[in-house]
Write an enzyme that holds these catalytic residues in place. Structure first.
Site, PDB file in Angstrom:
ATOM      1  CE  LYS A  45       5.343   4.204 -10.724  1.00  0.00           C
ATOM      2  NZ  LYS A  45       5.238   5.659 -10.574  1.00  0.00           N
ATOM      3  CG  ASN A  46       1.808   5.541  -8.549  1.00  0.00           C
ATOM      4  OD1 ASN A  46       3.007   5.696  -8.775  1.00  0.00           O
ATOM      5  ND2 ASN A  46       0.874   5.722  -9.477  1.00  0.00           N
ATOM      6  CB  CYS A 139       7.268  14.514 -16.335  1.00  0.00           C
ATOM      7  SG  CYS A 139       5.562  14.035 -16.198  1.00  0.00           S
ATOM      8  NE  ARG A 144       2.378  14.580 -13.222  1.00  0.00           N
ATOM      9  CZ  ARG A 144       2.785  13.321 -13.140  1.00  0.00           C
ATOM     10  NH1 ARG A 144       3.505  12.800 -14.092  1.00  0.00           N
ATOM     11  NH2 ARG A 144       2.458  12.572 -12.098  1.00  0.00           N
ATOM     12  CG  ASP A 331      -0.969   5.809 -14.030  1.00  0.00           C
ATOM     13  OD1 ASP A 331      -0.732   6.826 -14.703  1.00  0.00           O
ATOM     14  OD2 ASP A 331      -0.704   5.722 -12.818  1.00  0.00           O
ATOM     15  NE  ARG A 423       9.765   7.298 -13.294  1.00  0.00           N
ATOM     16  CZ  ARG A 423       8.568   7.716 -13.685  1.00  0.00           C
ATOM     17  NH1 ARG A 423       8.343   7.962 -14.942  1.00  0.00           N
ATOM     18  NH2 ARG A 423       7.603   7.908 -12.820  1.00  0.00           N
TER      19      ARG A 423
HETATM   20  C1  UD1 Z   1      -0.615  10.256  -9.485  1.00  0.00           C
HETATM   21  C2  UD1 Z   1       0.151   9.033  -9.918  1.00  0.00           C
HETATM   22  C3  UD1 Z   1       0.141   8.919 -11.436  1.00  0.00           C
HETATM   23  C4  UD1 Z   1      -1.273   8.962 -11.974  1.00  0.00           C
HETATM   24  C5  UD1 Z   1      -2.021  10.173 -11.442  1.00  0.00           C
HETATM   25  C6  UD1 Z   1      -3.491  10.191 -11.825  1.00  0.00           C
HETATM   26  C7  UD1 Z   1       1.800   8.835  -8.154  1.00  0.00           C
HETATM   27  C8  UD1 Z   1       3.237   8.882  -7.784  1.00  0.00           C
HETATM   28  N1  UD1 Z   1       1.520   9.138  -9.426  1.00  0.00           N
HETATM   29  O1  UD1 Z   1       0.093  11.399  -9.997  1.00  0.00           O
HETATM   30  O2  UD1 Z   1       0.780   7.687 -11.795  1.00  0.00           O
HETATM   31  O3  UD1 Z   1      -1.234   9.024 -13.382  1.00  0.00           O
HETATM   32  O4  UD1 Z   1      -1.953  10.200  -9.999  1.00  0.00           O
HETATM   33  O5  UD1 Z   1      -4.107   9.019 -11.426  1.00  0.00           O
HETATM   34  O6  UD1 Z   1       0.965   8.494  -7.354  1.00  0.00           O
HETATM   35  N2  UD1 Z   1      -3.177  18.948 -10.970  1.00  0.00           N
HETATM   36  C9  UD1 Z   1      -3.296  20.323 -10.910  1.00  0.00           C
HETATM   37  N3  UD1 Z   1      -2.815  20.963  -9.790  1.00  0.00           N
HETATM   38  C10 UD1 Z   1      -2.243  20.297  -8.753  1.00  0.00           C
HETATM   39  C11 UD1 Z   1      -2.150  18.888  -8.814  1.00  0.00           C
HETATM   40  C12 UD1 Z   1      -2.616  18.244  -9.939  1.00  0.00           C
HETATM   41  O7  UD1 Z   1      -3.793  20.955 -11.840  1.00  0.00           O
HETATM   42  O8  UD1 Z   1      -1.837  20.935  -7.781  1.00  0.00           O
HETATM   43  C13 UD1 Z   1      -3.661  18.239 -12.183  1.00  0.00           C
HETATM   44  C14 UD1 Z   1      -2.512  17.539 -12.931  1.00  0.00           C
HETATM   45  O9  UD1 Z   1      -1.845  18.431 -13.779  1.00  0.00           O
HETATM   46  C15 UD1 Z   1      -3.253  16.478 -13.708  1.00  0.00           C
HETATM   47  C16 UD1 Z   1      -4.390  16.098 -12.757  1.00  0.00           C
HETATM   48  O10 UD1 Z   1      -4.491  17.163 -11.806  1.00  0.00           O
HETATM   49  O11 UD1 Z   1      -3.778  17.008 -14.894  1.00  0.00           O
HETATM   50  C17 UD1 Z   1      -4.163  14.797 -12.003  1.00  0.00           C
HETATM   51  O12 UD1 Z   1      -2.972  14.888 -11.270  1.00  0.00           O
HETATM   52  P1  UD1 Z   1      -2.760  14.145  -9.884  1.00  0.00           P
HETATM   53  O13 UD1 Z   1      -3.964  13.363  -9.533  1.00  0.00           O
HETATM   54  O14 UD1 Z   1      -2.240  15.143  -8.913  1.00  0.00           O
HETATM   55  O15 UD1 Z   1      -1.610  13.134 -10.265  1.00  0.00           O
HETATM   56  P2  UD1 Z   1      -0.266  12.857  -9.456  1.00  0.00           P
HETATM   57  O16 UD1 Z   1      -0.537  12.792  -8.005  1.00  0.00           O
HETATM   58  O17 UD1 Z   1       0.805  13.751  -9.948  1.00  0.00           O
END
Ligand code: UD1
Length: 454
Positions: A45-46, A139, A144, A331, A423
């Site tokens: 999915k991701n 969420c 996020r 995850d 999802r």
């Molecule tokens: C992706 C995955 C999700 C998985 C996560 C971590 C997808 C669609 N989703 O989510 O299933 O759980 O990686 O492996 O690929 N953060 C910040 N600032 C930012 C961006 C992120 O502080 O600008 C923080 C987030 O709040 C979180 C951490 O970084 O605490 C990890 O987030 P991130 O790696 O960005 O996850 P996603 O890409 O949202």
């Protein structure tokens, strides 16, 4: 007796609430069935979500195969259609004509329902020099934020500002083309790495992303971009180097198998103490999951290069801490928490990636699990037997944990919150039934409520 209006209203509200809950689809599971056989893993999915956004980079036709059939994939496809791309799906194959993008603005109605739709920002900006994408919002598992994505695009030369909840990005001069540079990420965010990587493929010159995320889905996205002619080195390490090209060409690309779905099925084998095989997988993507299953007391056998068999023995508690890849995946945290409630002895599960990802603990407690929450830690003492109960999954992986707990529990479990499960898990009940699980989806429980006269 004369009832006051207020009392009648409150009674009616309660009945309405009961009917609303009863009208939700629910999974009914009769637990403690021995499972056996092989279960099929769908496309990741991701990976698919990022790659779908990545098709915006291509000025031609793309074909994606092994695409999972999921609600989130449907939503991302709707966004691409709204941006002017032409899509045609046949089974797990999706043909996308990305020749014309008709608008640079992603529609709020869909973006608000799919956080990953924010991925379109980088490719839209790279291709058109302008993009408007509503903020995705938080969420159930945390706030996020997207500050790291935005900082990355600014470093590439974009003007980015947020107005009325919409991120506006544009490139002034250079014919709207971004300019390569060195970018250090404050945290190895998966989404930010993917946004910057996609944007940099069409930028002028070289981009170096330092402290990049190393997740297999980042590598899959990079491989997809490379199949369209992008020049990328180092994906899968914490330094990714992208040499921008002027345009990308058509491709035919298969999505990797979903390591989280595969891991969830391995846990289904462990929690029901059943020997099952999982196929297809890329075993190295599951290294941290396999290591923990082995430490718990499962034997994991590579039957061939893409097939793993789990053989559970005497299972005991372990400690787990979630971390960016190649650490233990957040995850898989909820599913392992469910498993550890059934293992002999004590375990501590520590969630470090998302601030609010332990909602499943309260639901597992309702099934008789012995868990205490202390900040980001779940302190678990294994119990002999979980007992079936009505439970609700509060997010995608929490719902999967509820299903796993139901498979192990005594008696009947009803799992609510299927909008989350759907999802990320394609035909989960059908797949588990194939292993011998007693699980079925009920469209609603209203009929049962009518039978008892409510
Ligand atoms: C992706 C995955 C999700 C998985 C996560 C971590 C997808 C669609 N989703 O989510 O299933 O759980 O990686 O492996 O690929 N953060 C910040 N600032 C930012 C961006 C992120 O502080 O600008 C923080 C987030 O709040 C979180 C951490 O970084 O605490 C990890 O987030 P991130 O790696 O960005 O996850 P996603 O890409 O949202």
């Amino acid at each position: 007796m004369i009832l006051e209006d207020r009392t009648i209203n409150s009674f009616n509200n309660t009945i309405n609430k009961l009917h609303t809950e009863a009208n939700q689809p629910v999974l009914e599971i009769w637990g403690r069935q021995q499972l056996s056989g092989e279960i099929k893993v769908s496309g990741a999915k991701n990976s698919a979500l990022a790659i779908l956004a990545g098709t915006l980079l291509c000025g031609e036709q793309c074909r994606l195969s092994n695409l999972p059939n999921l609600v989130d994939i449907g939503r991302m496809s709707q966004i691409l259609s709204a941006l002017g791309l032409k899509l045609h799906r046949n089974g797990d194959i999706l043909d996308i004509d990305a020749t014309h993008i008709t608008t640079s603005q992603a529609p709020y109605e869909i973006v608000s329902r799919l956080r990953a739709s924010f991925f379109v920002l980088g490719p839209l900006l790279a291709r058109l020099g302008v993009a408007k994408v509503p903020l995705p919002g938080g969420c159930a598992i945390g706030a996020r934020p997207v500050a790291i994505h935005i900082k990355g695009l600014q470093a590439l030369g974009a003007d980015v500002f947020i107005e009325h909840g919409v991120v506006h990005a544009n490139v002034k001069g250079r014919n709207g083309r971004l300019k390569g540079t060195k970018i250090y990420l404050d945290y190895p965010s998966v989404g930010a790495t993917e946004t910057i990587l996609m944007a940099a493929t069409l930028a002028e010159g070289e981009t170096i992303i330092e402290n990049a995320a190393c997740e297999p889905e980042v590598v899959d996205l990079a491989n997809f971009c490379k199949s369209m002619g992008a020049k990328i080195r180092g994906a899968g390490t914490n330094t990714i180097i992208i040499s921008g090209v002027e345009r990308l060409h058509s491709t035919d690309y298969p999505i990797i198998p979903d390591r989280i779905e595969a891991g969830t099925f391995l846990v289904a084998g462990a929690i029901t103490r059943s020997e099952i095989s999982v196929f297809p997988v890329i075993p190295e993507h599951l290294t941290p999951v396999i290591a923990k299953l082995e430490e718990i007391g499962c034997q994991i056998i590579a039957e061939d290069t893409r097939r793993l068999r789990i053989v559970p023995k005497e299972l005991k508690g372990v400690d787990i801490e979630t971390l960016p890849y190649p650490g233990f995946p957040t995850d898989m945290q909820a599913q392992f928490t469910a498993l550890l409630t059934t293992c002999e002895g004590n375990s501590i599960v520590t969630e470090t990636v998302f601030e609010n990802r332990l909602h499943h603990v309260a639901e597992l407690q309702r099934m008789g699990a012995n868990i205490k929450l202390k900040g980001h830690n779940a302190i678990i003492k294994g119990v002999h037997q979980l007992s079936g109960a009505p439970i609700t999954g509060s997010d995608l992986r929490a719902s999967a944990a509820m299903v796993l707990a139901g498979l192990a529990a005594d008696g009947k479990t009803l799992v609510y919150g299927l909008e989350h499960l759907d999802r990320g898990y394609e035909n989960i009940e059908e797949k588990l039934r194939g292993l011998g699980a007693k699980i079925r989806r009920l469209d609603s429980l209203s009929q049962e409520l009518h039978l008892v006269g409510v």
